[in-house]
Design an enzyme around this catalytic site. Structure first.
Site, PDB file in Angstrom:
ATOM      1  N   ASP A  64      93.378  43.725  94.983  1.00  0.00           N
ATOM      2  CA  ASP A  64      92.054  43.096  95.114  1.00  0.00           C
ATOM      3  C   ASP A  64      91.032  43.901  95.922  1.00  0.00           C
ATOM      4  O   ASP A  64      91.365  44.394  97.003  1.00  0.00           O
ATOM      5  CB  ASP A  64      92.167  41.744  95.824  1.00  0.00           C
ATOM      6  N   TRP A  71     103.284  46.586  94.498  1.00  0.00           N
ATOM      7  CA  TRP A  71     102.724  45.658  95.477  1.00  0.00           C
ATOM      8  C   TRP A  71     103.651  45.498  96.679  1.00  0.00           C
ATOM      9  O   TRP A  71     104.872  45.417  96.516  1.00  0.00           O
ATOM     10  CB  TRP A  71     102.499  44.287  94.802  1.00  0.00           C
ATOM     11  N   GLU A 116      93.127  31.560  93.591  1.00  0.00           N
ATOM     12  CA  GLU A 116      93.087  32.639  94.570  1.00  0.00           C
ATOM     13  C   GLU A 116      91.668  33.210  94.605  1.00  0.00           C
ATOM     14  O   GLU A 116      90.886  33.045  93.672  1.00  0.00           O
ATOM     15  CB  GLU A 116      94.033  33.769  94.162  1.00  0.00           C
TER      16      GLU A 116
HETATM   17  N1  DQQ Z   1      96.332  39.251  96.204  1.00  0.00           N
HETATM   18  C1  DQQ Z   1      96.343  39.129  97.624  1.00  0.00           C
HETATM   19  C2  DQQ Z   1      96.201  37.700  97.937  1.00  0.00           C
HETATM   20  C3  DQQ Z   1      95.548  37.181  96.699  1.00  0.00           C
HETATM   21  C4  DQQ Z   1      96.197  37.961  95.612  1.00  0.00           C
HETATM   22  C5  DQQ Z   1      97.583  39.719  98.172  1.00  0.00           C
HETATM   23  C6  DQQ Z   1      95.415  38.064  94.339  1.00  0.00           C
HETATM   24  O1  DQQ Z   1      95.438  37.480  99.096  1.00  0.00           O
HETATM   25  O2  DQQ Z   1      95.718  35.821  96.601  1.00  0.00           O
HETATM   26  O3  DQQ Z   1      97.670  41.078  97.845  1.00  0.00           O
HETATM   27  O4  DQQ Z   1      95.692  39.227  93.631  1.00  0.00           O
END
Ligand code: DQQ
Length: 470
Positions: free
Chosen positions: A23, A47, A207
């Site tokens: 993000d 990730w 989100e």
């Molecule tokens: N990515 C983040 C979160 C969000 C999600 C964690 C959305 O804060 O909700 O990497 O891709």
């Protein structure tokens, strides 16, 4: 230095220097400079270990890498990750609210506050009272509780947190504060319907909420965290008594790739949005290349009279243009003197009764090809990446979106950047995808509907991060 010129690595879209990106975070124009922070794993191409990576720009399209700006604190309430958040100006002090994650099981996820006194926002001081909200609201069974949207009204700060109410649907939980440290829960800003399936799903939890006003009209963007599909939707409507009463809704990007976008108001008063363009290939392929994720080009959001949220490419994207390419076209539509995998194409077609559009990233025998077309008989836009790659590790999809042009023509603006395809239709609607052609000749271009083309222009595009090329 990683090889930033590998076959799939975009040139004019921002990618991480190496390893993982997701993000966009903390988008802000601070003392004239644009800042793009982003979710980043410094230790691998998948990730995990969320930090905030950082890039800056003077013009919104040419970027410079800066060191990681925000890292988890060992033993702290964000020890397991600094998840997504936003940046804003609090009485002249650069301030962020982000989701700090404490434990290895990725719980609890709570709002964290930090400030910076560095003019380039390279360093942040975390508030000693973090987390600034200890628990989700009592009496609510929430599905998720993370990510932030922040604004000020009459000197009072409002914070929306991405969430979902069990048995109902996604929501944004609204709080207010005068000092950013003590927060009072008010109520949901708006609640979605998890059973909604048409025209698209909005899921059980939201989100990365993003609430904004453009010229007095209010809009909300949110990302549905349910896996299938990962939609990003918008709602616009009346904002009364700190609740959004939606009167129109739609998808922010109809393609399979854009997720978790964030927008901010820049010094010109424009609402600028950037989103994460997810990979559409296997984990193994991402690890092998040593990087993952790209940012969309900046888009300008507007809200039309009927409440439709529109996105157009920011005019600054034109600064990336280099030479124009010749548009000589053979009878079957193939561009005979132009090829490219880092190009912008703008094509306007007169509408009749057959499809019009473009093939890009096409091999000479069409074994690999990405199709962007409009079908006037079904009144659908189509982005077809099912034949984009012969590699079984690449995931193709066909996206269809209902669209009725207002006039007799349609304009397709297609940004092709190695593995990134961003399409804008009439500079109002976006569809984004990722493609991974394998063959060296997968840089061909062809027109679908040569007899209906009214204008065609093609540019080679430059680098978004020139310093990385040495
Ligand atoms: N990515 C983040 C979160 C969000 C999600 C964690 C959305 O804060 O909700 O990497 O891709």
């Amino acid at each position: 230095m990683p090889d930033t010129r590998d076959r799939h690595r975009p040139r004019y879209h921002v990618t991480p220097p190496q390893n993982w990106m997701n993000d966009p975070n903390g988008l802000i124009q601070w003392q004239g400079t644009y800042h793009l922070f982003y979710q980043h794993n410094p230790f691998g191409a998948l990730w995990g270990n969320m930090h905030w990576g950082h890039a800056i720009s003077r013009d919104l399209v040419h970027w410079e890498d800066l060191p990681i700006a925000l890292a988890p604190d060992d033993g702290g309430s964000d020890a397991a990750g600094c998840f997504s958040g936003v940046a804003f100006d609090h009485d002249g002090v650069a301030t962020i609210l982000y989701t700090g994650v404490r434990d290895a099981d990725l719980e609890p996820q709570r709002p964290h506050l930090a400030t910076s006194d560095d003019p380039l926002l390279r360093t942040w001081t975390k508030h000693p009272g973090n987390p600034v909200i200890a628990e989700p609201p009592a009496g609510l069974e929430v599905v998720i509780f993370r990510d932030h949207t922040v604004w000020q009204e009459d000197g009072v700060w409002y914070q929306g947190i991405g969430s979902g109410i069990a048995g109902q649907g996604g929501t944004v939980l609204l709080y207010r504060s005068t000092d950013l440290v003590t927060w009072e829960y008010l109520h949901p800003l708006v609640v979605g319907d998890a059973t909604q399936t048409a025209p698209f799903t909005t899921g059980t939890g939201w989100e990365c909420p993003d609430f904004f006003a453009i010229d007095g009209r209010h809009g909300l963007i949110f990302a549905s965290h349910d896996e299938h599909p990962l939609n990003v939707s918008w709602m616009t409507g009346d904002y009364r008594e700190h609740r959004l009463i939606p009167t129109a809704t739609g998808l922010v990007d109809a393609g399979p790739s854009l997720y978790a976008p964030q927008s901010f108001t820049d010094d010109q008063g424009r609402r600028v949005m950037i989103g994460w363009l997810r990979e559409r290939r296997s984990d193994d392929a991402q690890v092998a290349d040593g990087w993952s994720g790209a940012m969309s080009l900046p888009r300008i959001l507007t809200i039309a009279d009927d409440g439709t949220l529109r996105s157009a490419p920011a005019p600054e994207n034109d600064l990336l243009r280099g030479d124009t390419l010749p548009t000589t076209t053979s009878a079957d539509g193939t561009l005979t003197e132009a090829r490219g995998d880092a190009i912008e194409i703008v094509a306007t077609f007169t509408l009749a009764d057959a499809s019009v559009g473009l093939l890009v990233r096409a091999t000479d025998d069409r074994a690999e090809q990405t199709i962007v077309r409009y079908d006037p008989t079904t009144q659908e836009l189509v982005l077809d990446t099912t034949r984009a790659s012969l590699d079984v590790d690449a995931y193709g999809t066909e996206t269809r979106l209902a669209y009725v042009p207002t006039g007799e023509t349609i304009t397709l603006r297609v940004y092709v950047d190695r593995s990134v395809i961003e399409v804008f239709v009439d500079d109002q609607i976006a569809l984004s995808g990722r493609v991974y052609p394998t063959r060296d000749d997968a840089d061909g271009i062809a027109v679908i509907g040569t007899d209906r083309i009214a204008s065609l222009a093609i540019w080679e595009m430059g680098d978004a991060l020139p310093a990385r090329q040495g």
